[in-house]
Every structure is written in structure tokens, then in C-alpha cells.
Design an enzyme around this catalytic site. Structure first.
Site, PDB file in Angstrom:
ATOM      1  N   SER A 159     -10.096   2.144   2.439  1.00  0.00           N
ATOM      2  CA  SER A 159      -9.131   2.845   1.604  1.00  0.00           C
ATOM      3  C   SER A 159      -8.133   1.944   0.881  1.00  0.00           C
ATOM      4  O   SER A 159      -7.594   2.342  -0.149  1.00  0.00           O
ATOM      5  CB  SER A 159      -8.355   3.838   2.457  1.00  0.00           C
ATOM      6  OG  SER A 159      -7.546   3.160   3.394  1.00  0.00           O
ATOM      7  N   SER A 176     -10.533  -0.048   6.718  1.00  0.00           N
ATOM      8  CA  SER A 176      -9.849   0.059   5.422  1.00  0.00           C
ATOM      9  C   SER A 176      -9.133  -1.200   4.942  1.00  0.00           C
ATOM     10  O   SER A 176      -8.623  -1.222   3.828  1.00  0.00           O
ATOM     11  CB  SER A 176      -8.851   1.211   5.445  1.00  0.00           C
ATOM     12  OG  SER A 176      -9.520   2.433   5.302  1.00  0.00           O
ATOM     13  N   LYS A 212       0.840  -1.209   0.000  1.00  0.00           N
ATOM     14  CA  LYS A 212       0.000   0.000   0.000  1.00  0.00           C
ATOM     15  C   LYS A 212       0.873   1.256   0.000  1.00  0.00           C
ATOM     16  O   LYS A 212       1.831   1.353   0.776  1.00  0.00           O
ATOM     17  CB  LYS A 212      -0.926  -0.012   1.222  1.00  0.00           C
ATOM     18  CG  LYS A 212      -1.965   1.112   1.236  1.00  0.00           C
ATOM     19  CD  LYS A 212      -2.923   0.997   2.431  1.00  0.00           C
ATOM     20  CE  LYS A 212      -3.995   2.083   2.399  1.00  0.00           C
ATOM     21  NZ  LYS A 212      -4.925   1.998   3.543  1.00  0.00           N
TER      22      LYS A 212
END
Lengths: 496, 99
Positions: A154, A178, A79
Site C-alpha cells: 500500500s 506494504s 505516508k
């Protein structure tokens, strides 16, 4: 079977035995990425040569007889909110466009030490604020199950990359859901470890009392292997727990819930939930009962106020954390023409560099922390946080784990909630309580909703530092369902 | 009655160092009003006698040993700077003309 369809555990074994090299495994995944990225857009940064260089180094370490962990040579999508020395780190924000951090996050460093090969940096909602990846400054990621839908957020780039077989593993961060919500809507496994169980050093801060790094994988054992690889005490993070990592890998290999007490959260069901989500959820609960678990209903009324409390606490922390983007030391600088003051440059830069959701949350947090409003908003939200923690504590006296749907609906269409913040926030309704209380929670796939054929996730919540219970229950559900389905849920996904 | 006025939003934008346009202020005033109205539900929880939690876990301050450790070299620390002069961050003027 091609390398991209293998599990991370299988790939690790194959590399260790010399059946394949880390370079061959990386190349197979880089080729898959080249093929499907134009459709999925899971990655913000890919650099074939940097990745192959890492893979060659892992092969060399193994040849030299270095003892690496079970994931050595396994590729991973990372990420883009964790700092990486050899790749840009942007948090999907224009304010950090092209930024090359001078240091690695602890999670990044541990991936490297364990011999994992980083394939690239994945897309996210800007600074991890969102539930759809639509808040990225660099375009949205698409759900591999249906390219017109969101992959959750997210950590939507990370969930999509794993669901699209671009990577067997990926990292995420979970501040209000998320990791679990994107895992749920893409049909994969996602785990939010106990807060403090995984290091925040080098994780670009959104809400420091909530942010928790965790793993994504296509099965429970792979998630456990990754969890173990990057977790554990870090002296560089003052809120890191100085205790052994719960034995998650062993738990993932023990798919047995006989005699376990499982609590069904009464408040997370009924109105507002998609019928197909509830149908799969209720079946999963019955399945656990048929596997020998003792299922009881548990009422946690304060969980319904977790969402408003979160939307005071997280923005308050974000308004403070994002003050560091001041246009002075790194990142974007706009309007510095020699006539403007530092403060004017700062305000112009932040207006140009932050997207709408980030601006909304900074202002909301500034409001909640203002004198005159502090007690009514931030102060009261902190008290609600205590009430929620106490309800968890009381519940865990009665049961070993709590379960609920991970999110009220399946993946929603891109654009549907983009300009309606309150509708977007509802995606995290069931996941937020565990962030406020800091306990462990996982999402595992439990089937497809009848009305749209899209994945549904079961959330399994366990007490602080009892992360292993999530893996034990998750593994039991996975084993029973896969024997019913004749393989993993993802085999039902379109081939792209 | 609205929970927050446009003037208050303009004040928040100033405090937040966000140079927003008039259109943006109109837009955020409407949205923040709806959000604040919704989050105000926290008041419904009876919590007068409950202590606030700033954090999920009990925390004690953590100190490391006071020993010199290697840090970033100047060129590393300055590598992402928008402007550099003489091994330092170059910034716009900080004091007003009259100062």
C-alpha cells in the site's frame, strides 16, 4: 551533483556543517516534486509554505546551537496514514477527505523532533489495503521505472517519491508487505521493523496486531538512520516494546556476512515466480555465499498457508477497527436530512465513503468473526499463526537470517489485477509470514529482471528484535552489487 | 456449491453498516465466494493441539499512572465534526419514532 541526488546521510552532514541550509534542501526537493508529480502522482498533499516553514525552524534551531540528530534538515515524504496536525490526513479515503487531525502521530512527532522536514503526505491504497496504490480514492501513483506500471502498495506513494528523487526518505506502514513489496518493485530499500518496535499511536489502524511503521530509502544506511530516528518505546502504544532499538545504524555500517548462516526458504521459489525474479534472487544467494556466508536450504511448509490465514486475520481486525468511521464525530456524513436515523446515515456514509476493497474486507472480516464461522475461519487462522511463528523459531535455531524473493513478480501493469482481488493478494505471498510472526524483514534491490528491465528485491528476514541483522546482510549485498554495477541500481531508471 | 449466498452477503452488509446497491451485492457475492473458498485452505493445517495467537508477541496489559494529563480542548475535539451544536457533536436521531 544536485541536492536531490544526495543520500540522506550526506544531506544531514551538509546541513549540520552549514554547507547548505535546510531551506535550500527543501526547495530543491519541492522543485523536483513540481517537475515530476504530474507524471508520478506520489503525493496527496503538498503545501510548499508549510514545508518551508518547517525548514526555516530547523535552520533556526541549528543556528541556536540545538543538538539535533544526523537527519536534521533532511526532507521526508510521509505516508498519509500518519496523523499530522498541520496537514490533512485521509488514508486515501473519501471518508476522511480534508480531515485535519487534532494531534500528531508519535512517528510524526519524532520526525519533527529529529529535525526532518515533511515535504507532504504520500498516496496509498485506501486504509493501506492493497498492493498497487490503485485502491486510493484519489487516483493511482505511477512507478518511476515505467509510468504504465504500479509502484506497489500500500505505501506506493512513498516508494515512488523516493525512487523518483522527490525525497531521499519516506515513511511507510507494513501490515502484510506494504513497505517491502513497494520497495522491491521500485528498486529501493524498505524495512519492516519488529512488530512493536515502532509506534502505532496516530497511525490510522487497519489490522492492529500486524500494522508496523517503517522506513524507505535509496540505500541501507539511510534506511537505518530513519529507522533509528522514529523507533523505540512509546507509552502511548500499549503494544510498543519497552526495549532499546536494535543497533541498526552500526549494522548498516558493517557490511560483513562472513560466517553468518543464511537460510533459503524452500517454499518461496519455483512455479508462479517470474523467471527474471528468480534469476536475480539466485544470484544474490550465490553472492552471499561468495562473501563468506554459509547458505543452507530451510523448509517452512506452513508459510504457504500464511496468505489465507492473513486474509482472515487482517479483514477481521479491519472490520472491527473501521467501525469507528460512523459519520458522527469526524469525517464524511451523507444523507443527514433530518428524516433518517443515525444508523441509516451511518450505512449511507460508509457506502459512499469506502471504496470497493475496503468494503470487501469489512464484509469478509464480519463473516469470519460471525458465530458459526468463527472457529472454522478466524479461530483456525489464529492457530495457523502459531504454527508459522513456531516454524520461524525452529528456522532461526538453524540460521541467523532467512531469505526469499520479496514478491513473485516485478511491477505489474496498472489495471492488470485491479478487479481480481485474489491475483492482487498474491503480491504479498512472501512478505506476510513475517507480519504474522512479528519478526523483522527488509527488501533490498538485487538487480533488474531480464524480460522487462524492472527492479527485483531480496527479502531478508531476521528474528524478533534482531532488526540489525537485516541491515548487516542488506548492507553487504548492497556494497557488493554496487561495486559490480558501478553505482546504485536507480541510476538505470529513466530520468523522468 | 457456493461458499456464501447473495442473501448472506446482504446480511453481512447490514451488519457492516454498508448501504449497498443490488448491483454491488451481486458483485461482492461472486468475489467473496471466491475469496472464502481460497482462505478456507487454513483448514488444511493440522493445528488441533496448537493454541491460537491473537498477536505476534507475548503481551501483558499496560497501565499508565492514574494522573490527570492535558487532553484536547473542546474546539479541537470538535474540529472535524460533521455537525456541532452547543459544544457537542450533533447527530441524527438515535431512537426510532415509536421509542
Amino acid at each position: 551533483m544536485s541536492l536531490i541526488r544526495k543520500t540522506a546521510a550526506e544531506l544531514g552532514t551538509m546541513v549540520a556543517s552549514g554547507e547548505v541550509t535546510a531551506v535550500e534542501v527543501a526547495e530543491a526537493h519541492l522543485d523536483r516534486m513540481a517537475e515530476v508529480e504530474p507524471k508520478v502522482n506520489a503525493f496527496l498533499h503538498v503545501d510548499r509554505e508549510t514545508t518551508l516553514e518547517q525548514a526555516r525552524a530547523v535552520d533556526a534551531r541549528l543556528r541556536a546551537g540545538e543538538k539535533l540528530g544526523p537527519l536534521a534538515g533532511v526532507p521526508i515524504a510521509h505516508k498519509d496514514i500518519f496523523t499530522t496536525r498541520d496537514m490533512p490526513t485521509t488514508a486515501a479515503s473519501k471518508i476522511l477527505k480534508g480531515w485535519r487531525p487534532p494531534y500528531d502521530a508519535t512517528v510524526t512527532a519524532r520526525l519533527r523532533a529529529a529535525g526532518l522536514v515533511i515535504l507532504g503526505k504520500t498516496n496509498l491504497d485506501e486504509f493501506a489495503m492493497g498492493s498497487s496504490t490503485e485502491n486510493s480514492a484519489y487516483g493511482t501513483t505511477r512507478n518511476p521505472w515505467d509510468l504504465s506500471r504500479v509502484p506497489g502498495g500500500s505505501s506506493g506513494g512513498s516508494s515512488a517519491a523516493v525512487a523518483a528523487y522527490e525525497a531521499p526518505l519516506s515513511t511507510g506502514t507494513d501490515t502484510g508487505g506494504s513497505i517491502r513489496q513497494p520497495a522491491s518493485v521500485t528498486g529501493i530499500v524498505g524495512m519492516k521493523p519488529t512488530y512493536g518496535g515502532s509506534s502505532r499511536y496516530g497511525l490510522i489502524a487497519f489490522a492492529s496486531s500486524l500494522d508496523t511503521p517503517g522506513p524507505f530509502a535509496r540505500n541501507v544506511l539511510d534506511a537505518a538512520l530513519l529507522h533509528e530516528a522514529f523507533s523505540g518505546h512509546d507509552p502511548m502504544d500499549s503494544t510498543s516494546i519497552d526495549a532499546p532499538v536494535p543497533s541498526v545504524v552500526e549494522a548498516a555500517r558493517t557490511p560483513d556476512v562472513a560466517g553468518m548462516r543464511i537460510g533459503v526458504v524452500k517454499e518461496f521459489s519455483g512455479e508462479g515466480y517470474q523467471p527474471g525474479v528468480l534469476a536475480r534472487y539466485h544470484e544474490a544467494v550465490q553472492l552471499l555465499e561468495s562473501l563468506g556466508a554459509k547458505v543452507v536450504e530451510v523448509s517452512c511448509p506452513s508459510f504457504l498457508t500464511a496468505l489465507p490465514a492473513y486474509y482472515l486475520i487482517a479483514p477481521s481486525e479491519c472490520s472491527s477497527n473501521l467501525a469507528r468511521f460512523d459519520a458522527m464525530r469526524y469525517g464524511l456524513r451523507v444523507g443527514d436530512d433530518g428524516t433518517r436515523s443515525a444508523e441509516e446515515v451511518m450505512a449511507l456514509t460508509r457506502a459512499a465513503g469506502f471504496g470497493p476493497e475496503v468494503k470487501r474486507r469489512i464484509m469478509l472480516g464480519t463473516y469470519a468473526l460471525s458465530s458459526g464461522y468463527y472457529d472454522a475461519y478466524y479461530g483456525q487462522a489464529q492457530k495457523v499463526r502459531t504454527v508459522i511463528s513456531r516454524e520461524f523459531e525452529a528456522a532461526f535455531h538453524q540460521v541467523d537470517v532467512l531469505v526469499s524473493p520479496t514478491t513473485p513478480t516485478t511491477a505489474f501493469p496498472i489495471g492488470e489485477r485491479a478487479d481480481d482481488p485474489m491475483a492482487m493478494y498474491l503480491a504479498d505471498l512472501c512478505t506476510i509470514p513475517s507480519n504474522l510472526a512479528g519478526n523483522a524483514a527488509m527488501s533490498v534491490p538485487v538487480g533488474l529482471a531480464d524480460e522487462d528491465g524492472l527492479p527485483v528485491g531480496l527479502q531478508i528476514m531476521a528474528p524478533v528484535l534482531a532488526d540489525d541483522r537485516c541491515y548487516r546482510v542488506g548492507a553487504a549485498v548492497e556494497q557488493a552489487l554496487e561495486s559490480r554495477w558501478g553505482g546504485p541500481l536507480l541510476k538505470e531508471a529513466p530520468s523522468l | 456449491m457456493s461458499a456464501i449466498t447473495r442473501d448472506e452477503v446482504a446480511h453481512l452488509a447490514r451488519l457492516s453498516r454498508l448501504a449497498l446497491t443490488d448491483d454491488e451485492l451481486d458483485h461482492y457475492a461472486t468475489q467473496l465466494d471466491a475469496i472464502i473458498e481460497s482462505v478456507a485452505k487454513v483448514a488444511e493445517v493440522a493445528a488441533e493441539d496448537v493454541p491460537p495467537s491473537s498477536h505476534a508477541l507475548p503481551l501483558t496489559n499496560v497501565f499508565r499512572a492514574d494522573e490527570v494529563q492535558p487532553g484536547l480542548a473542546p474546539e479541537q475535539a470538535l474540529s472535524g465534526a460533521p455537525a456541532v451544536e452547543d459544544d457537542r457533536f450533533r447527530v441524527p436521531r438515535i431512537l426510532g419514532e415509536e421509542a
